[in-house]
Every structure is written in C-alpha cells, then in structure tokens.
Write a protein that holds these residues in place. Structure first.
Motif: not given
Length: 511
Positions: A104-128
């Motif tokens: 579950a961590l290797a599949l669902v957890g990775v998906g959650v981590s990607v979504g949260v981290t990518a949102s931070a990189a987009h909205y807080l850092i300004g990456l495309e």
C-alpha cells in the motif's frame, strides 16, 4: 581535467593506468569513510557524495563531468546491484506479515506523495505542472540503504523493519515508471491509463522475478558447481537475468530483480555465507561508485538559487506528504501511531531520487538542470537532518527495543569433506539463552558446542558452562541434523531452556 560526451584524445595504456590509480584511491578513501559515517551516525551516501563533489570542478580535483547519459546507465546498473543485495538480505518471515502494508505504501503512498509534493512545487515554487510532477515523482522513492545504515544497531519491531524494507524494494518500480512517463510525455490526460500501465508492468516484473528466482534457486540446489566461488557469481547473474528479462518483456525489471533475489535469499542455497558476503561487497562498490559519480555531476556554484526551493519542497514532503501517505495507508492495518510516526520520519531519500533526476536531463525537459539541483540539495539536507535523529526518535517512541527476545545471529559454513556444518552463533542483548547451561541446550545428537568466545577470549566449554549475552558460540553439526540444531538454538533464544515444553519453537527469522 575534463570528462564530457566527446573524446578529446584517444585512450592509451597510460591513461588507463591513471584511471585505475584514481579509482583505487577513491575506493580506499570511501571504505575508510565508512567508519566515519558509522561513528557519526551519518548515512554513508553523504560521505560518498562529498568525495565526488571534492573531486569535481569546484573541488580540489577540478574534474569537469557532464555526461548525464553515462551517469544514468551506471546509476541503473548500480541500482540493480543494490536491489539484488537488498533482496538477498531480506528475511521472508519478517517481510511476509508486512507485505500488504508495504505494498500500500509503495503504490497508494507513492501516489499521495507525488500529488502533494507536485502541488507544493507548482503553487509555492512556481514550477510548471510537468516539472512539478517530475519533482514529485522523483523524490517519492525511499532508500533502504540510507535508512538501515542509521538503524542497523537499533532493534525495532519486526513489523516496522519489514514494512520499511519491503516498501523500499517495491516503490522504486512505480516511481521509475512515473518519472519516465512525465519526462517523455508530460502530464497524462487520462490518469487511469497510466495506472493501468503501471499495474501491468509491475505484474509482468513480479511474475518474471518470482519465476527466475525459483528456477535459479532450484538449479543452484541441485546442480553442483566445480568451485564454491562460482555460487556467488551465479546468484548475481540470476538476479541480473531477472532484471533484464523483466525489462525486455516491458515489465518492471527493478521489481523483478528484487523479488528474484528475495526468493534466492530465503532458499538455503549452498555456500550462503560466501554468497552473502560477495553480494554485500558488490553493493558497497555500487553505492560508492554511484554516489561519487553523482557528486561529480553536480556543479556546486549553481546550487545557490535552488537551495530555498529545495528546502520548501523537502519540508512539504517530510512534514506533510510522507506522514499523510503513511497515515492513509497504514491506519486500515491498525498500525500503532508510534510505528506510523517512526515510519513517517524514516522516509529517507538516497541514491534513487538523484539517479531519477537524470532522466529529464537525458530527455531534454525544460529546466531539467534545475530539477536535478533541487533534488540534490533536498536529498543532502534532509538526509543530514533525518539520519542522525532517527535513533533518537525511535527511543522517544519506545521503539528502540521490543519486549520480545532478540533473535540469535546464526551463520552457517558448510564443511563439505567432513559432511557437516559449522554454525557461528551470536547471543544478543535480550536473548533468553543468557543464563542457560550448555547441556540445557539439548541439541540433537550429531551437534555440539565446541568453542565459546567471551570478552575476546576463547575456551572449550563444559556441559555446565553458563552462557551469557555477548557470547559467540561455534557449533558443529552433521548434515542430517543441521536444520534441527539451528531450530533448537533459535527456540532456546526465544523461549529459554524450557522452550520445547512451553511451546516456543524458534519462530525467529532465519535461514
């Protein structure tokens, strides 16, 4: 000195001698640095990265290296070796109960981590969004070597170590697929198509890995090789075959090599101590070479502008994304909050994210150099923070030692001409073998304790010799009773001298 894509002059024997000298010196320095990292509590990857940076263009070596394709190829090869070594050292009895939660961590957890981290990189850092998704995927993979280099001396509950170990072996595969997908095509319009592709590749890789591992183990047990030194080579060759077969079948070769190695590692192969030592040595060489090369690839004077973005993304990853993925994935399995807290903080990033950060560079993604710099700074800073504090956190959560009896450390070396085995037994802290007399071990006929090493001195024990924690025993056993002797030793370690009557049967992990 400059090393780049093009050759400025032909390679001569003199150049080869210089290269061998440099490589040997780097290995010697890196091996000596292992002791520094073990004493300081710092993960060894930081030491090796530092060596590479010192040898680079801003360091004393002044080596200019910018060949990302070569780095990626060598990194993949090193990762195969590291996963093989990790799989060979994975004990099935510890991992089996943790498989659902680790998956579950290797599949669902990775998906959650990607979504949260990518949102931070987009909205807080300004990456495309494409760049943000790549960063989120790259840093979502944990690294077992970084975690256990810090926690190897701390006895943790089997569920914690099993979950962390299995997760680190499983999550490399989906993360690699995600990074390649985002780097070659950008954001995927239909997310369910990507999920289906990931599931298919993982299924193909798992099937090939399990099949290759079972066939390889069966062959090594039934086919006698002419020299004992060939067994370690054969095991590693089989593991690499699992990777190649999975990759050629458009499956996950990384999952294949890990599962194949885990099958062989729990199959009681001939000459196992030699095989394990050989794999461990190859794993160290792979880590050293990979980290030094990654250190060479980075340009320190270019990192200044990316420090703050890396710290922000790392903070979100460490304090939000990782804990959220752990809570969502482990709460249904009724994992205690203390264990969830430790596993949230134990999500160390090591070699894999830095290797994966070279994929967008090879594919020519915009701002790929910035992505690499952000990942590099994030891995170094947060490993420096998390690594030394993991043992402290384990103690604060009362996970630094369990109430269960510690399992014995047993290694077996075959004595072929004598048709027997020499068992080396280490009695750890907390073992219930402490205080047991030698004759109370009740070993089967054909097995006997021949030597005890205590406080650096060795002696031949009497039947009435009382064993103590910290003792090392040499037990000689004939072929027919080897397994029974090891089982009895583990039983006494867990249940004391009355283990057989009280029902304790040595359920500790062993091979």
């Amino acid at each position: 000195m400059r090393v780049s894509r093009g050759r400025e002059r032909p390679l001569t024997v003199h150049h080869l001698n210089q290269l061998l000298l440099v490589c040997s010196l780097v290995l010697l320095v890196a091996v000596a640095a292992v002791r520094i990292s073990s004493r300081s509590g710092l993960p060894s990857l930081l030491v090796y990265l530092g060596i590479g940076v010192l040898m680079g263009q801003d360091g004393i070596g002044d080596i200019h290296f910018d060949n990302t394709e070569l780095t990626q190829v060598i990194g993949y090869a090193a990762l195969v070796v590291i996963l093989a070594e990790g799989g060979l050292g994975t004990t099935w009895k510890e991992v089996r109960p943790a498989l659902p939660s680790a998956s579950a961590l290797a599949l669902v957890g990775v998906g959650v981590s990607v979504g949260v981290t990518a949102s931070a990189a987009h909205y807080l850092i300004g990456l495309e969004w494409r760049q943000a998704l790549i960063v989120g995927a790259v840093v979502s993979s944990t690294d077992a070597a970084a975690v256990f280099s810090v926690l190897r001396k701390i006895p943790l509950p089997a569920r914690v170590t099993g979950t962390l170990e299995a997760e680190s072996g499983f999550n490399d595969a989906p993360v690699v697929i995600l990074v390649v997908a985002f780097s070659t095509a950008g954001p995927v319009e239909h997310w369910y198509v990507l999920v289906g592709e990931i599931a298919l590749e993982l299924a193909i890789g798992a099937a090939i890995g399990l099949a290759v591992g079972w066939l390889g183990a069966w062959g090594l047990r039934h086919v006698a090789l002419p020299a004992s030194g060939l067994y370690p080579i054969a095991v590693m060759a089989i593991a690499v075959t699992a990777y190649a077969g999975g990759a050629l079948a458009h499956g996950s070769g990384f999952l294949g090599v890990y599962l194949a190695s885990m099958v062989m590692g729990n199959a009681k192969l001939p000459h196992w101590p030699a095989t394990r030592g050989f794999a461990d040595g190859l794993g160290w060489i792979a880590q050293i070479g990979m980290f030094v090369l990654l250190g060479l690839l980075v340009t320190p004077h270019e990192l200044g502008d990316d420090v703050v973005p890396a710290l922000v993304i790392g903070l979100v990853l460490t304090m939000v994304a990782r804990p959220l993925s752990v809570v969502l994935c482990l709460t249904p399995f009724r994992v205690p909050w203390q264990e969830q807290a430790l596993m949230s903080w134990a999500g160390l990033r090591g070699a894999v994210p830095i290797i994966l950060a070279t994929i967008p560079m090879v594919e020519g993604v915009d701002a790929s150099r910035r992505i690499f710099n952000i990942v590099f700074v994030l891995v170094v800073v947060y490993t420096l923070i998390q690594g030394p504090t993991l043992p402290w956190l384990a103690r604060q959560l009362h996970l630094g030692g369990s109430g269960e009896a510690a399992d014995l450390g047993i290694e077996s070396a075959p004595l072929e001409r004598l048709r027997g085995h020499l068992l080396s037994v280490a009695i750890p802290e907390g073992s219930k073998m402490h205080g047991v007399e030698v004759n109370e071990l009740r070993l089967p006929a054909g097995a006997a304790v021949t030597l005890v090493v205590r406080d650096g001195k060795s002696f031949v024990p009497l039947p009435t010799t009382v064993l103590r924690k910290g003792d090392e025993l040499l037990v000689v056993a004939t072929d027919p009773v080897r397994d029974a002797a090891e089982k009895r030793l583990r039983a006494v370690g867990h249940g004391g001298k009355l283990a057989g009557w009280l029902g304790a049967n040595g359920t500790g992990a062993g091979r």
